[in-house]
Design a protein around this motif. Structure first.
Motif, short mmCIF file in Angstrom:
data_model
loop_
_atom_site.label_atom_id
_atom_site.label_comp_id
_atom_site.label_asym_id
_atom_site.label_seq_id
_atom_site.Cartn_x
_atom_site.Cartn_y
_atom_site.Cartn_z
N SER A 184 10.33 37.85 51.56
CA SER A 184 9.91 37.47 50.02
C SER A 184 11.16 37.84 49.19
O SER A 184 11.70 39.06 49.29
CB SER A 184 8.48 38.18 49.77
N TYR A 185 11.08 37.13 48.30
CA TYR A 185 12.23 37.32 47.33
C TYR A 185 11.79 37.81 45.76
O TYR A 185 10.79 37.12 45.36
CB TYR A 185 12.97 36.38 46.94
N ASP A 186 12.24 38.70 45.01
CA ASP A 186 11.87 38.98 43.74
C ASP A 186 13.04 38.63 42.94
O ASP A 186 14.12 39.40 43.08
CB ASP A 186 11.54 40.54 43.59
N TYR A 187 13.02 37.66 42.06
CA TYR A 187 14.21 37.34 41.09
C TYR A 187 14.19 37.91 39.82
O TYR A 187 13.31 38.28 39.31
CB TYR A 187 14.19 35.85 40.84
N MET A 188 15.67 38.35 39.73
CA MET A 188 15.78 39.08 38.53
C MET A 188 17.05 38.51 37.53
O MET A 188 17.24 37.24 38.12
CB MET A 188 16.38 40.50 38.75
N ARG A 194 20.07 37.15 36.54
CA ARG A 194 21.50 36.99 37.36
C ARG A 194 22.59 37.97 36.82
O ARG A 194 22.76 38.23 35.66
CB ARG A 194 21.91 35.52 37.21
N ASN A 205 21.19 38.20 42.29
CA ASN A 205 20.12 37.95 41.40
C ASN A 205 18.75 37.98 42.03
O ASN A 205 17.74 37.39 41.45
CB ASN A 205 20.38 36.58 40.76
N TYR A 206 18.45 38.65 42.94
CA TYR A 206 17.05 38.99 43.59
C TYR A 206 17.14 40.01 44.58
O TYR A 206 18.16 40.61 44.99
CB TYR A 206 16.66 37.89 44.47
N THR A 207 15.94 40.82 44.92
CA THR A 207 15.77 41.67 45.97
C THR A 207 15.19 40.96 46.79
O THR A 207 14.09 40.24 46.66
CB THR A 207 15.13 43.22 45.48
N ALA A 208 15.25 41.36 48.08
CA ALA A 208 14.25 40.57 49.20
C ALA A 208 13.47 41.69 49.97
O ALA A 208 14.12 43.01 50.18
CB ALA A 208 15.18 40.10 50.18
#
Length: 133
Positions: A60-64, A66, A71-74
């Motif tokens: 799953s991805y958590d977008y932050m 950019r 621009n994300y953590t998985a």
């Protein structure tokens, strides 16, 4: 050559551990293209036990906001199957694999692992038919 994904990084870390290689009996030499491989990605092909298969089973991805780097953590899970007829030996191999991988500094192209820990272990019951069952 650096690993291209997490499974490849996991297998490389395990193959770099002499105790894991010896415990599984892996003798594969890629440069000479001979020996017996005991570590596989996603599936295996009639390997003698014990052997290990590593699969990515979810992410799953958590977008932050950019940034130039990411621009994300998985957050994800790997399934590492250890095939061994003897349950005690399978558990011992699992403990050995866990000791090598827990908090290992795994890297692969464009990625950096933040935390790597075992979540659970399970053992598939083996049904044996016979006079006493």
């Amino acid at each position: 050559m650096p690993a291209t994904d997490l499974c490849e990084a996991v297998i490389a870390e395990l193959k770099a551990s002499p105790s894991v290689v010896a415990a599984f009996g892996d003798t594969w030499d890629a440069s000479a293209d001979n020996g017996i491989s005991k570590f596989f990605y996603d599936y295996s092909n009639q390997a003698a036990e014990p052997y290990l298969v590593c699969m990515e089973i979810g992410e799953s991805y958590d977008y932050m906001t950019r940034t130039p780097l990411v621009n994300y953590t998985a957050t994800g899970q790997l399934l590492i199957e250890i095939h061994q007829a003897d349950r005690k030996a399978a558990r011992q191999l699992g403990v050995l694999v866990d000791s090598v991988l827990s908090d290992a500094a795994l890297t692969w192209l464009g990625c950096q692992l933040m935390e790597f820990r075992i979540k659970q272990a399970s053992f598939v019951p083996v049904t044996v038919s016979g006079a006493n069952n």
